[in-house]
Enzyme design. Structure first.
Site, PDB file in Angstrom:
ATOM      1  N   HIS A 122       0.835  -1.223   0.000  1.00  0.00           N
ATOM      2  CA  HIS A 122       0.000   0.000   0.000  1.00  0.00           C
ATOM      3  C   HIS A 122       0.864   1.266   0.000  1.00  0.00           C
ATOM      4  CE1 HIS A 122      -3.362  -2.660   1.288  1.00  0.00           C
ATOM      5  NE2 HIS A 122      -2.398  -3.248   1.979  1.00  0.00           N
ATOM      6  N   SER A 155      14.184  21.851 -15.255  1.00  0.00           N
ATOM      7  CA  SER A 155      12.983  22.597 -15.619  1.00  0.00           C
ATOM      8  C   SER A 155      13.417  23.899 -16.249  1.00  0.00           C
ATOM      9  CB  SER A 155      12.153  22.857 -14.362  1.00  0.00           C
ATOM     10  OG  SER A 155      11.309  23.975 -14.583  1.00  0.00           O
ATOM     11  N   LYS A 166      15.001  21.872 -10.070  1.00  0.00           N
ATOM     12  CA  LYS A 166      14.350  20.615 -10.440  1.00  0.00           C
ATOM     13  C   LYS A 166      15.275  19.649 -11.166  1.00  0.00           C
ATOM     14  CE  LYS A 166      10.017  20.469 -11.299  1.00  0.00           C
ATOM     15  NZ  LYS A 166       8.938  19.626 -10.855  1.00  0.00           N
ATOM     16  N   GLU A 199       9.497   8.463 -16.521  1.00  0.00           N
ATOM     17  CA  GLU A 199       8.111   8.827 -16.828  1.00  0.00           C
ATOM     18  C   GLU A 199       7.735   8.361 -18.228  1.00  0.00           C
ATOM     19  OE1 GLU A 199       7.611  13.082 -15.964  1.00  0.00           O
ATOM     20  OE2 GLU A 199       9.069  12.795 -14.352  1.00  0.00           O
TER      21      GLU A 199
END
Ligand code: ARG
Length: 464
Positions: free
Chosen positions: A162, A283, A289, A296
């Site tokens: 979980h 970024s 970042k 992804e």
């Protein structure tokens, strides 16, 4: 402006070319099936050789065809081949060019076959090649994982269910979980390869042919185990492709789960691993970042692979026997799935090599969240002969006590523990550390570092 004029402005341009132009566009597959040119030429070479062998064409014609096809292969390789949409597909493009180059003999090549068995053959050959390439790539990723697992057999980290801290495990054990999944993916591809390895060539349009062709000969020449046994099935079926796509979708799904973990692990709140600039991007606006874009995209591309599987099943589900042009729609999904998976494997392999596990942070996280509560319950069962259910209950109360005091389980004093269960002795503290927890899990397939090191060594041996 009249309504007729308005619609004409919108799509009249296309209609102005006449219905035949639209027919040509919707009918053409050369834009994508040119990827199968090598397979098409291999099939034609085997077919021509067989035709000459059984006396359907002369050996001179066969020699001319062979030379002509070799020339065409060279033209395609060098980017000089005049692909034509009017000639629809790769089969007719190559055949027309062959006749252009060698005349009469070229026109004899299509004796005793049809584009229906030809395309079924080419797709099988393409998928078979793709399987071999993907298999090698998966094996390479497994080797990367095993190497890192061996290195980190004893590196503790939290194990989750979980996404909540559950029990301590090791980084090596976690990586080897993916090795198992990928190994089954290879097995699925191998099964698929075995089943698809029958040659449909010679099924002709749908019913076979009256020419005395030798299908066993072409099957052997093309590396098949033998010819398919029913001509209708041969030209009507694409289940081999659906199986391939499922195997790809399953493997992509495994990579996607790993990619998701990379996204989580690189999040600074977790800080479990670091990726270098090689697999992250900055970024354009937020200078701090470091985005795990490669992970992804592995996760994102999985959607295309699953989509290809669903797409093919959807194309096939309504088709009576045998061939329909609908089936031309099988190819782009197959190509795209194979290419997306190949790229995903390359990216995951690269990230496995690149990632730097943050060992101290992993150890700290491994001990958080009362992760050794199960070890405490097991101690009560083992040392005090508690039934497991009662042990679970007592442990729950100890966790609540620790939580209330803002300490972890090892931070409770013996007196505090005994206030919940008087029979507890200080022997309990020996099982509350993360190291003791992982070391104790020696059951076959368990997380103990000694187990993990042994499994990694076994895999190293198996993968060579
Ligand atoms: N381009 C076609 C395909 O991909 C080849 C088979 C054409 N056969 C036919 N009967 N029109 O399916």
């Amino acid at each position: 402006m009249t309504e007729a004029r308005a619609s004409n402005d919108l799509w009249g341009g296309r209609y102005a070319e006449g219905p035949s132009a639209i027919m040509r566009e919707i009918n053409a597959s050369i834009g994508f099936d040119r990827k199968m040119w090598r397979q098409d030429i291999s099939g034609s070479l085997a077919h021509a050789k067989m035709l000459a062998h059984v006396g359907i064409i002369s050996t001179e014609d066969e020699a001319a065809i062979r030379a002509g096809l070799a020339g065409i292969a060279q033209e395609i390789e060098e980017g000089r081949f005049p692909f034509s949409e009017a000639l629809e597909d790769i089969h007719m493009n190559i055949e027309a060019r062959l006749t252009e180059r060698i005349g009469e003999a070229g026109k004899r090549l299509h004796t005793g076959r049809s584009r229906n068995d030809q395309v079924a053959l080419d797709v099988r050959l393409w998928v078979r090649d793709a399987i071999d390439g993907l298999d090698a790539q998966i094996a390479a990723v497994m080797r990367e994982l095993v190497a890192r697992a061996a290195e980190h057999a004893g590196t503790v980290m939290p194990g989750f269910t979980h996404l909540q801290p559950a029990q301590p495990t090791t980084f090596g054990h976690h990586l080897l979980a993916y090795v198992e999944m990928l190994s089954r993916d290879r097995g699925r591809l191998a099964d698929c390869r075995k089943r698809l390895n029958e040659s449909p060539l010679g099924a002709a349009a749908l019913c076979g042919t009256g020419f005395p062709i030798d299908r066993h000969m072409t099957a052997a020449a093309l590396g098949f185990d033998g010819p398919t046994r029913n001509s209708l099935d041969s030209v009507a079926s694409r289940d081999f492709a659906a199986e391939f796509l499922f195997a790809c979708a399953m493997c992509a799904t495994h990579l996607s789960r790993f990619a998701e973990e990379i996204v989580i692990w690189t999040n600074p709140y977790f800080g479990f691993i670091k990726l270098s600039d090689a697999f992250t991007t900055g970024s354009s606006i937020m200078p701090q970042k470091r985005n795990p874009d490669a992970a992804e995209l592995v996760r994102g591309k999985t959607g295309r692979v699953i989509g290809s599987l669903v797409g093919l099943l959807t194309v096939m589900k309504g088709l009576a026997l045998t061939y329909f042009k609908d089936m031309q729609e099988d190819k782009e999904g197959i190509f795209d799935a194979a290419e997306s998976l190949a790229l995903g494997l390359a990216a995951i392999g690269g990230m496995v090599r690149d990632m730097k596990p943050q060992v101290a942070r992993l150890a700290e996280a491994a001990g958080a969240g009362f992760s050794t509560a199960t070890d405490l319950a097991d101690w009560l069962v083992r040392e005090l002969r508690f039934p497991f259910r009662d042990a679970h209950h007592v442990t729950g109360r100890l966790v609540a006590l620790a939580e209330g005091k803002g300490v972890d389980l090892a931070g409770l004093t013996l007196a505090e523990m005994q206030s919940v269960e008087p029979r507890i002795t200080d022997g309990v503290f020996g099982v509350l550390t993360v190291q003791a927890s992982v070391a104790s899990r020696t059951s076959f397939g368990g997380t103990a570092p000694a187990n993990v090191a042994r499994m990694a060594a076994e895999w190293q041996e198996r993968l060579g």
